[in-house]
Write a protein that holds these residues in place. Structure first.
Motif, PDB file in Angstrom:
ATOM      1  N   TYR A 296       6.227   3.758  -4.896  1.00 37.14           N
ATOM      2  CA  TYR A 296       6.622   3.682  -3.494  1.00 37.14           C
ATOM      3  C   TYR A 296       8.144   3.758  -3.440  1.00 37.14           C
ATOM      4  O   TYR A 296       8.834   2.949  -4.077  1.00 37.14           O
ATOM      5  CB  TYR A 296       6.134   2.370  -2.861  1.00 37.14           C
ATOM      6  CG  TYR A 296       4.646   2.168  -3.004  1.00 37.14           C
ATOM      7  CD1 TYR A 296       3.766   2.580  -2.011  1.00 37.14           C
ATOM      8  CD2 TYR A 296       4.112   1.596  -4.164  1.00 37.14           C
ATOM      9  CE1 TYR A 296       2.399   2.418  -2.162  1.00 37.14           C
ATOM     10  CE2 TYR A 296       2.747   1.436  -4.318  1.00 37.14           C
ATOM     11  CZ  TYR A 296       1.896   1.849  -3.316  1.00 37.14           C
ATOM     12  OH  TYR A 296       0.528   1.697  -3.459  1.00 37.14           O
TER      13      TYR A 296
ATOM     14  N   HIS B 216       4.645   7.535  -0.662  1.00 42.00           N
ATOM     15  CA  HIS B 216       3.625   7.101  -1.619  1.00 42.00           C
ATOM     16  C   HIS B 216       3.347   8.266  -2.565  1.00 42.00           C
ATOM     17  O   HIS B 216       2.940   9.338  -2.129  1.00 42.00           O
ATOM     18  CB  HIS B 216       2.321   6.732  -0.914  1.00 42.00           C
ATOM     19  CG  HIS B 216       2.446   5.655   0.114  1.00 42.00           C
ATOM     20  ND1 HIS B 216       1.359   4.939   0.576  1.00 42.00           N
ATOM     21  CD2 HIS B 216       3.513   5.150   0.776  1.00 42.00           C
ATOM     22  CE1 HIS B 216       1.751   4.060   1.474  1.00 42.00           C
ATOM     23  NE2 HIS B 216       3.060   4.178   1.617  1.00 42.00           N
ATOM     24  N   SER B 217       3.543   8.051  -3.856  1.00 42.25           N
ATOM     25  CA  SER B 217       3.341   9.126  -4.826  1.00 42.25           C
ATOM     26  C   SER B 217       2.512   8.628  -5.998  1.00 42.25           C
ATOM     27  O   SER B 217       2.499   7.433  -6.299  1.00 42.25           O
ATOM     28  CB  SER B 217       4.685   9.647  -5.351  1.00 42.25           C
ATOM     29  OG  SER B 217       5.492  10.142  -4.308  1.00 42.25           O
TER      30      SER B 217
ATOM     31  N   ASP C 250      -4.874   5.379  -0.490  1.00 38.54           N
ATOM     32  CA  ASP C 250      -3.951   4.306  -0.102  1.00 38.54           C
ATOM     33  C   ASP C 250      -4.701   3.117   0.487  1.00 38.54           C
ATOM     34  O   ASP C 250      -4.414   1.954   0.167  1.00 38.54           O
ATOM     35  CB  ASP C 250      -2.938   4.821   0.929  1.00 38.54           C
ATOM     36  CG  ASP C 250      -1.710   5.437   0.271  1.00 38.54           C
ATOM     37  OD1 ASP C 250      -1.370   5.026  -0.858  1.00 38.54           O
ATOM     38  OD2 ASP C 250      -1.093   6.312   0.890  1.00 38.54           O
TER      39      ASP C 250
ATOM     40  N   VAL D 252       1.449   4.749  -9.801  1.00 42.43           N
ATOM     41  CA  VAL D 252       1.595   4.890  -8.347  1.00 42.43           C
ATOM     42  C   VAL D 252       2.932   4.276  -7.971  1.00 42.43           C
ATOM     43  O   VAL D 252       3.249   3.152  -8.389  1.00 42.43           O
ATOM     44  CB  VAL D 252       0.454   4.189  -7.595  1.00 42.43           C
ATOM     45  CG1 VAL D 252       0.668   4.277  -6.093  1.00 42.43           C
ATOM     46  CG2 VAL D 252      -0.894   4.810  -7.974  1.00 42.43           C
TER      47      VAL D 252
ATOM     48  N   ASP E 125       2.232  13.663  -3.646  1.00 39.54           N
ATOM     49  CA  ASP E 125       2.208  12.918  -2.385  1.00 39.54           C
ATOM     50  C   ASP E 125       0.778  12.455  -2.098  1.00 39.54           C
ATOM     51  O   ASP E 125      -0.134  13.270  -1.942  1.00 39.54           O
ATOM     52  CB  ASP E 125       2.727  13.800  -1.255  1.00 39.54           C
ATOM     53  CG  ASP E 125       2.758  13.084   0.075  1.00 39.54           C
ATOM     54  OD1 ASP E 125       1.783  13.212   0.840  1.00 39.54           O
ATOM     55  OD2 ASP E 125       3.741  12.364   0.344  1.00 39.54           O
TER      56      ASP E 125
END
Length: 343
Positions: free
Chosen positions: A261, A150-151, A136, A259, A127
């Protein structure tokens, strides 16, 4: 179908590529999208991507500059299993999971890069807001009114078995290279799924080894591959994976960062379909065939058809959860289920 035998992927359908206007946002492409697509160079201007283009070490330093001082969960596989995070012969996991500081984990990766057969190291579904400060904001993306999770996924060479997710997914290759092999939701039978309660990462996975498929044990996999789409992402590229599409994911470089979402178009207060399936296995699957037939009709009536025959004979004010759900009625139904399950 090993990585070095790329001919198999050359014969597969390519995931379609879409033109995009970053200033206009993604709404026009994402609204109602039910098929996957690729956006080349979509996040090429991210500082994280640019760091990775310089070197894997620069990408790691960039992440460390934003990392919070907290434990990171990491999966570690022994040398010799080709990065496949999967089951062992006894259906236990072939990797171990622990926690550590990101700097220590990265130091281990860096120390093993010169080895011919290094351990697999994989940080999955980390996370971002909880583990990084300002990452971010420095590497933004415009998803309009969507409120995604968001990962970040970080690791050495890996092979992640085909699985699916309920939310829609936009995945961005930030460093290294990723190969995705995608299948429509309808192909689940031909992927030969493993247990739903004993999984490498929370979702049932295909038992087929894509590098060495056993077609005697998994003959339907031929039909699945006829429907497959594949793509290799370079740094800065992104792929949209619609809800419930199966995806086999490979990290092809010695060091890789993805990344992603996740978001749902349905309200967050609705339940998870997988939980309903689990409960149906508990409550219905092992009934006598004639009883299961009755419950099949009940599900068709209340859930899948859900037409006027369900509610037209009930006064509107008295329809309760048979009416379209609201956050309040969904909360009442959830509380009812919790009481019933805890009896």
């Amino acid at each position: 179908m090993a990585e070095q035998d790329g001919a198999i992927y050359d014969r597969l359908t390519r995931v379609p590529e879409r033109d995009w206007d970053k200033n206009a946002g993604l709404d026009a492409l994402l609204n109602g999208a039910r098929e996957p697509f690729v956006l080349r160079g979509f996040v090429a201007d991210w500082p994280l991507v640019q760091a990775g283009q310089r070197s894997a070490a620069d990408a790691r330093r960039y992440l460390l500059d934003h990392a919070r001082d907290r434990p990171f969960t990491v999966s570690i596989g022994p040398p010799g299993h080709d990065g496949r995070l999967f089951y062992d012969a006894d259906m236990a996991m072939n990797f171990r999971t622990g926690t550590g500081k990101l700097g220590d984990i990265f130091a281990g990766i860096e120390a093993s890069e010169a080895q011919d057969d290094p351990r697999t190291v994989y940080l999955g579904s980390i996370d971002i807001p909880a583990h990084f400060d300002g990452l971010d904001e420095a590497n933004p993306i415009d998803l309009g009114d969507r409120d995604p999770l968001h990962s970040v996924w970080i690791g050495t060479r890996t092979r992640i078995a085909a699985h699916n997710d309920f939310p829609d997914n936009l995945a961005c290759c930030a460093a290294g290279r990723r190969r995705f092999t995608l299948f429509p939701p309808s192909q689940f039978r031909n992927l030969y799924l493993g247990p739903i309660d004993n999984t490498p990462a929370g979702r049932a996975v295909s038992m087929v080894d894509f590098d060495a498929p056993d077609l005697a044990a998994h003959p339907g996999f031929v039909a699945a591959m006829a429907e497959a789409q594949t793509v290799e992402l370079d740094p800065g590229d992104a792929i949209f994976i619609p809800s419930m599409w199966w995806h086999h994911v490979e990290g092809l470089a010695p060091f890789n960062i993805l990344v992603n979402y996740w978001w749902r178009d349905t309200p967050a207060w609705l339940g998870q379909p997988q939980e309903a399936l689990n409960h149906a296995i508990l409550a219905i699957r092992d009934l006598a065939p004639e009883d299961k037939a009755i419950w099949r009709e009940m599900f068709d009536h209340y859930v899948f058809a859900n037409d006027g025959r369900v509610t037209d004979h009930i006064p509107p004010a008295a329809r309760s959860v048979l009416a379209p759900l609201t956050s309040e009625s969904a909360g009442r139904l959830r509380a009812f289920l919790l009481r019933a399950l805890n009896r």
